[in-house]
Design an enzyme around this catalytic site. Structure first.
Site, PDB file in Angstrom:
ATOM      1  N   ARG A  70     -54.469 -14.918 -99.459  1.00  0.00           N
ATOM      2  CA  ARG A  70     -54.121 -13.682 -98.755  1.00  0.00           C
ATOM      3  C   ARG A  70     -53.561 -12.657 -99.724  1.00  0.00           C
ATOM      4  O   ARG A  70     -52.781 -12.998-100.625  1.00  0.00           O
ATOM      5  CB  ARG A  70     -53.072 -13.960 -97.669  1.00  0.00           C
ATOM      6  N   LYS A 119     -48.193 -17.616 -82.234  1.00  0.00           N
ATOM      7  CA  LYS A 119     -49.171 -16.572 -81.911  1.00  0.00           C
ATOM      8  C   LYS A 119     -50.035 -16.947 -80.711  1.00  0.00           C
ATOM      9  O   LYS A 119     -50.982 -16.214 -80.400  1.00  0.00           O
ATOM     10  CB  LYS A 119     -50.071 -16.315 -83.128  1.00  0.00           C
ATOM     11  N   PRO A 179     -52.372  -9.303 -85.052  1.00  0.00           N
ATOM     12  CA  PRO A 179     -51.385  -9.818 -84.093  1.00  0.00           C
ATOM     13  C   PRO A 179     -50.635 -11.015 -84.663  1.00  0.00           C
ATOM     14  O   PRO A 179     -51.224 -12.066 -84.893  1.00  0.00           O
ATOM     15  CB  PRO A 179     -52.229 -10.230 -82.885  1.00  0.00           C
ATOM     16  N   GLU A 180     -49.369 -10.836 -84.907  1.00  0.00           N
ATOM     17  CA  GLU A 180     -48.489 -11.938 -85.284  1.00  0.00           C
ATOM     18  C   GLU A 180     -47.484 -12.094 -84.148  1.00  0.00           C
ATOM     19  O   GLU A 180     -47.671 -11.513 -83.086  1.00  0.00           O
ATOM     20  CB  GLU A 180     -47.814 -11.653 -86.632  1.00  0.00           C
TER      21      GLU A 180
END
Length: 290
Positions: A280, A59, A2-3
């Site tokens: 990441r 977010k 979820p962004e």
DNA sequence: CCCAAGTCCTGGTTGC
DNA sequence: TGCAACCAGGACTTGG
């Protein structure tokens, strides 16, 4: 994951489905996901409060409640909400082992003496989260303090190229790391960061302070544009994101960079590469992203 | 076993 | 040289 676009999709649905309701009970609460409170305090303070507004910064979701209370929510990595209508004859709501929070709500105009009583129009709000990275915080008088540490909303916030040049100037960290920094802009995560940088033809490895004014202009346009596409497509369901009705988004069909390492760049034909930036996984095209 | 990755925290580095 | 700002990497979490 979820962004911003995924959270905005959830926000719109929660705003719609929780309007006019008030909390009745907290049937389940995961202590390790609660910030600044206990499951007991949540059970003591939440029931009886009505939902007045559901907004979003980056977010984070914030639910404005009666009595100047705020419920601040974060979906973490695998969190999602499910909303369903009441099953008055069933105490055994069909939650599974990943249900971390379970709330029941009822219409706010019901007489208060019926609070907690079994209602034929019960609404269940369920927060499922496999990895427990999600967070719930109940505060009074103001939203959670962490929200004040966020930069402007990357999609709807009032910021421009000037904000970028101020916040990125002189920084040695790679540009992708700063796109992920919620204090610079709120809402961008790993997927949209890769997509935005591909669209802007900027390498994720470039030191942020080395971007030219022209590149910052492109970035300032590309950030809200690509996020808007995510919102329009109801989010990205690359892993397990679903909305409050269990539906997937469609943004993943438009991915140009994220997860495309080893494949051909759709712009220049070179082989996409994968590197680690800011811890990441990062996919980019060494041919056209400079 | 490693990988995925949100945010927070820690400890080391940089540069004014 | 002092020190605040900066930056990298680990912790947390569970399933693939």
């Amino acid at each position: 994951m979820p962004e911003l676009p995924e959270v905005e999709t959830v926000r719109r649905q929660l705003a719609e489905s929780l309007a006019g309701l008030r909390f009745v009970a907290v049937a389940r609460a995961e202590p390790s996901m609660l910030i600044g409170g206990s499951a007991e305090s949540l059970r003591a303070e939440l029931p009886g409060r009505d939902v007045q507004d559901v907004s979003r910064i980056g977010k984070f979701l914030r639910v404005k409640l009666g009595g100047a209370a705020f419920l601040t929510l974060h979906l973490g990595m695998t969190g999602h909400f499910l909303v369903s209508q009441g099953r008055p004859d069933s105490e055994e709501y069909a939650f599974d082992s990943h249900t971390r929070f379970l709330f029941s709500l009822e219409p706010a105009d019901r007489a208060s003496e019926n609070l907690g009583a079994r209602s034929p129009s019960l609404t269940w709000l369920e927060f499922r989260d496999i990895r427990k990275f999600g967070r719930v915080q109940l505060t009074f008088g103001a939203p959670a303090e962490r929200l004040s540490l966020l930069g402007p909303d990357a999609w709807k916030g009032e910021w421009g190229v000037g904000h970028l040049s101020r916040r990125l100037g002189g920084r040695r960290a790679p540009i992708k790391a700063l796109l992920l920094d919620q204090a610079v802009l709120a809402g961008i995560g790993n997927i949209y960061a890769d997509e935005i940088l591909w669209e802007a033809e900027i390498s994720p490895l470039r030191p942020a302070g080395a971007l030219t004014p022209a590149e910052l202009e492109v970035l300032a346009k590309e950030i809200p544009r690509r996020l808007q596409q995510g919102v329009d497509l109801l989010g990205c369901s690359i892993s397990d994101f679903v909305d409050t009705e269990g539906q997937t988004g469609m943004f993943q069909q438009t991915l140009q960079a994220y997860g495309r390492q080893g494949q051909m760049c759709r712009r220049c034909g070179q082989t996409m590469r994968r590197v680690i930036v800011a811890g990441r996984g990062t996919a980019y095209c060494p041919g056209c992203q400079r």
